[in-house]
Design a protein around this motif. Structure first.
Motif, PDB file in Angstrom:
ATOM      1  N   ILE A 140       0.938  -1.114  -0.022  1.00  0.00           N
ATOM      2  CA  ILE A 140       0.145  -0.043   0.008  1.00  0.00           C
ATOM      3  C   ILE A 140       1.028   1.206   0.008  1.00  0.00           C
ATOM      4  O   ILE A 140       1.718   1.585   0.929  1.00  0.00           O
ATOM      5  CB  ILE A 140      -0.764  -0.177   1.309  1.00  0.00           C
ATOM      6  CG1 ILE A 140      -2.013  -1.097   1.245  1.00  0.00           C
ATOM      7  CG2 ILE A 140      -1.700   1.218   1.335  1.00  0.00           C
ATOM      8  CD1 ILE A 140      -3.022  -1.375   2.262  1.00  0.00           C
ATOM      9  N   CYS A 162      -2.725   5.970  -0.033  1.00  0.00           N
ATOM     10  CA  CYS A 162      -3.580   5.481   0.877  1.00  0.00           C
ATOM     11  C   CYS A 162      -4.620   6.640   1.565  1.00  0.00           C
ATOM     12  O   CYS A 162      -4.041   7.630   2.180  1.00  0.00           O
ATOM     13  CB  CYS A 162      -3.368   4.496   1.642  1.00  0.00           C
ATOM     14  SG  CYS A 162      -4.478   3.973   2.940  1.00  0.00           S
ATOM     15  N   ILE A 163      -5.890   6.553   1.517  1.00  0.00           N
ATOM     16  CA  ILE A 163      -6.532   7.461   2.045  1.00  0.00           C
ATOM     17  C   ILE A 163      -7.274   7.172   3.428  1.00  0.00           C
ATOM     18  O   ILE A 163      -8.389   7.780   3.834  1.00  0.00           O
ATOM     19  CB  ILE A 163      -7.823   8.354   1.264  1.00  0.00           C
ATOM     20  CG1 ILE A 163      -8.712   7.233   0.613  1.00  0.00           C
ATOM     21  CG2 ILE A 163      -7.101   9.133   0.101  1.00  0.00           C
ATOM     22  CD1 ILE A 163      -9.800   7.466  -0.149  1.00  0.00           C
ATOM     23  N   CYS A 187      -9.590   4.615   3.749  1.00  0.00           N
ATOM     24  CA  CYS A 187     -11.061   4.584   3.662  1.00  0.00           C
ATOM     25  C   CYS A 187     -11.737   3.320   4.262  1.00  0.00           C
ATOM     26  O   CYS A 187     -12.738   3.138   4.201  1.00  0.00           O
ATOM     27  CB  CYS A 187     -11.209   4.715   2.025  1.00  0.00           C
ATOM     28  SG  CYS A 187     -10.818   3.321   1.319  1.00  0.00           S
ATOM     29  N   ASP A 188     -10.672   2.322   4.459  1.00  0.00           N
ATOM     30  CA  ASP A 188     -11.172   1.272   5.371  1.00  0.00           C
ATOM     31  C   ASP A 188     -11.733  -0.102   4.510  1.00  0.00           C
ATOM     32  O   ASP A 188     -12.165  -0.832   5.126  1.00  0.00           O
ATOM     33  CB  ASP A 188     -12.099   1.508   6.545  1.00  0.00           C
ATOM     34  CG  ASP A 188     -11.474   2.569   7.498  1.00  0.00           C
ATOM     35  OD1 ASP A 188     -10.575   2.591   7.917  1.00  0.00           O
ATOM     36  OD2 ASP A 188     -12.551   3.281   7.989  1.00  0.00           O
ATOM     37  N   VAL A 189     -11.973   0.279   3.142  1.00  0.00           N
ATOM     38  CA  VAL A 189     -12.763  -0.593   2.498  1.00  0.00           C
ATOM     39  C   VAL A 189     -12.091  -1.970   2.184  1.00  0.00           C
ATOM     40  O   VAL A 189     -12.335  -3.035   1.929  1.00  0.00           O
ATOM     41  CB  VAL A 189     -13.572  -0.152   1.070  1.00  0.00           C
ATOM     42  CG1 VAL A 189     -14.030   0.851   1.587  1.00  0.00           C
ATOM     43  CG2 VAL A 189     -12.200   0.127   0.199  1.00  0.00           C
ATOM     44  N   CYS A 190     -10.579  -1.939   2.006  1.00  0.00           N
ATOM     45  CA  CYS A 190      -9.887  -3.027   1.952  1.00  0.00           C
ATOM     46  C   CYS A 190      -9.775  -3.960   2.833  1.00  0.00           C
ATOM     47  O   CYS A 190      -9.474  -5.224   2.730  1.00  0.00           O
ATOM     48  CB  CYS A 190      -8.329  -2.688   1.295  1.00  0.00           C
ATOM     49  SG  CYS A 190      -7.302  -1.786   2.283  1.00  0.00           S
ATOM     50  N   TYR A 206      -2.747   2.247   6.240  1.00  0.00           N
ATOM     51  CA  TYR A 206      -2.818   0.888   6.180  1.00  0.00           C
ATOM     52  C   TYR A 206      -1.693   0.146   5.555  1.00  0.00           C
ATOM     53  O   TYR A 206      -1.099   0.605   4.803  1.00  0.00           O
ATOM     54  CB  TYR A 206      -4.291   0.392   5.133  1.00  0.00           C
ATOM     55  CG  TYR A 206      -5.489   0.288   6.278  1.00  0.00           C
ATOM     56  CD1 TYR A 206      -6.050  -0.544   6.760  1.00  0.00           C
ATOM     57  CD2 TYR A 206      -6.338   1.558   6.182  1.00  0.00           C
ATOM     58  CE1 TYR A 206      -7.117  -0.655   7.516  1.00  0.00           C
ATOM     59  CE2 TYR A 206      -7.446   1.630   7.210  1.00  0.00           C
ATOM     60  CZ  TYR A 206      -7.815   0.422   7.709  1.00  0.00           C
ATOM     61  OH  TYR A 206      -8.860   0.696   8.393  1.00  0.00           O
ATOM     62  N   CYS A 259     -10.100  -0.821  -3.924  1.00  0.00           N
ATOM     63  CA  CYS A 259      -9.496   0.520  -3.455  1.00  0.00           C
ATOM     64  C   CYS A 259      -9.641   1.549  -4.409  1.00  0.00           C
ATOM     65  O   CYS A 259      -9.658   1.624  -5.708  1.00  0.00           O
ATOM     66  CB  CYS A 259      -7.682   0.135  -3.495  1.00  0.00           C
ATOM     67  SG  CYS A 259      -7.003   1.754  -2.892  1.00  0.00           S
ATOM     68  N   VAL A 313      -8.500   4.515  -4.735  1.00  0.00           N
ATOM     69  CA  VAL A 313      -7.496   5.280  -5.292  1.00  0.00           C
ATOM     70  C   VAL A 313      -6.184   4.682  -5.910  1.00  0.00           C
ATOM     71  O   VAL A 313      -5.304   5.247  -6.129  1.00  0.00           O
ATOM     72  CB  VAL A 313      -7.017   6.421  -4.186  1.00  0.00           C
ATOM     73  CG1 VAL A 313      -7.911   7.255  -3.563  1.00  0.00           C
ATOM     74  CG2 VAL A 313      -6.464   5.700  -3.084  1.00  0.00           C
ATOM     75  N   CYS A 333      -4.219   2.441  -5.101  1.00  0.00           N
ATOM     76  CA  CYS A 333      -2.795   2.706  -4.411  1.00  0.00           C
ATOM     77  C   CYS A 333      -2.217   1.472  -3.767  1.00  0.00           C
ATOM     78  O   CYS A 333      -1.346   1.411  -2.892  1.00  0.00           O
ATOM     79  CB  CYS A 333      -2.829   3.533  -3.268  1.00  0.00           C
ATOM     80  SG  CYS A 333      -3.749   3.203  -1.862  1.00  0.00           S
TER      81      CYS A 333
HETATM   82  S1  SF4 Z   1      -8.677   0.764  -0.133  1.00  0.00           S
HETATM   83 FE1  SF4 Z   1      -7.114   1.883  -0.700  1.00  0.00          FE
HETATM   84  S2  SF4 Z   1      -7.038   4.027   0.276  1.00  0.00           S
HETATM   85 FE2  SF4 Z   1      -8.611   2.559   1.193  1.00  0.00          FE
HETATM   86  S3  SF4 Z   1      -7.594   1.850   3.155  1.00  0.00           S
HETATM   87 FE3  SF4 Z   1      -7.069   0.507   1.674  1.00  0.00          FE
HETATM   88  S4  SF4 Z   1      -5.201   0.990   0.591  1.00  0.00           S
HETATM   89 FE4  SF4 Z   1      -6.162   2.677   1.796  1.00  0.00          FE
END
Ligand code: SF4
Ligand code: SF4
Length: 86
Positions: A5, A9-10, A12-15, A31, A54, A56, A58
């Motif tokens: 990562i 990374c912003i 966003c918690d989704v991953c 993260y 993700c 963005v 990243c």
């Molecule tokens: S999905 Fe991408 S931006 Fe969001 S927390 Fe995970 S690595 Fe970071």
């Protein structure tokens, strides 16, 4: 290769909940992926799930962790065996 990562990374918690190996966790600032748990989703899915979600983009492959599919599959087997033993 494990995935990594980047500092784009912003948080966003989704991953994190998408990882079948629980390789993703919150680090000091962003993260992070534990390369010893990342199989690039080999054994579970055709595509790396974290990359898919993700927003963005990243999460590239880590060029310093060149690993063959066989190595990734071996890691999958070890992780799965450890989970079953737990
Ligand atoms: S999905 Fe991408 S931006 Fe969001 S927390 Fe995970 S690595 Fe970071
Ligand atoms: S590629 Fe798969 S195993 Fe690796 S961190 Fe992403 S979701 Fe987890």
């Amino acid at each position: 290769m494990a995935l990594i990562i980047t500092d784009d990374c912003i948080n966003c918690d989704v991953c994190e909940p998408e990882c079948p190996n629980e390789a993703i966790s919150m680090g000091p600032e962003i993260y992070v992926i534990d390369p010893n748990k990342c199989t690039e989703c080999v054994g579970h899915f055709d595509e790396p799930q974290c990359q898919q979600v993700c927003p963005v983009e990243c999460i590239p492959r880590d060029p310093n962790r060149l690993e063959t599919r066989e190595v990734l599959m071996q890691r999958y087997r070890l992780l799965t065996a450890a989970k079953q033993a737990a």
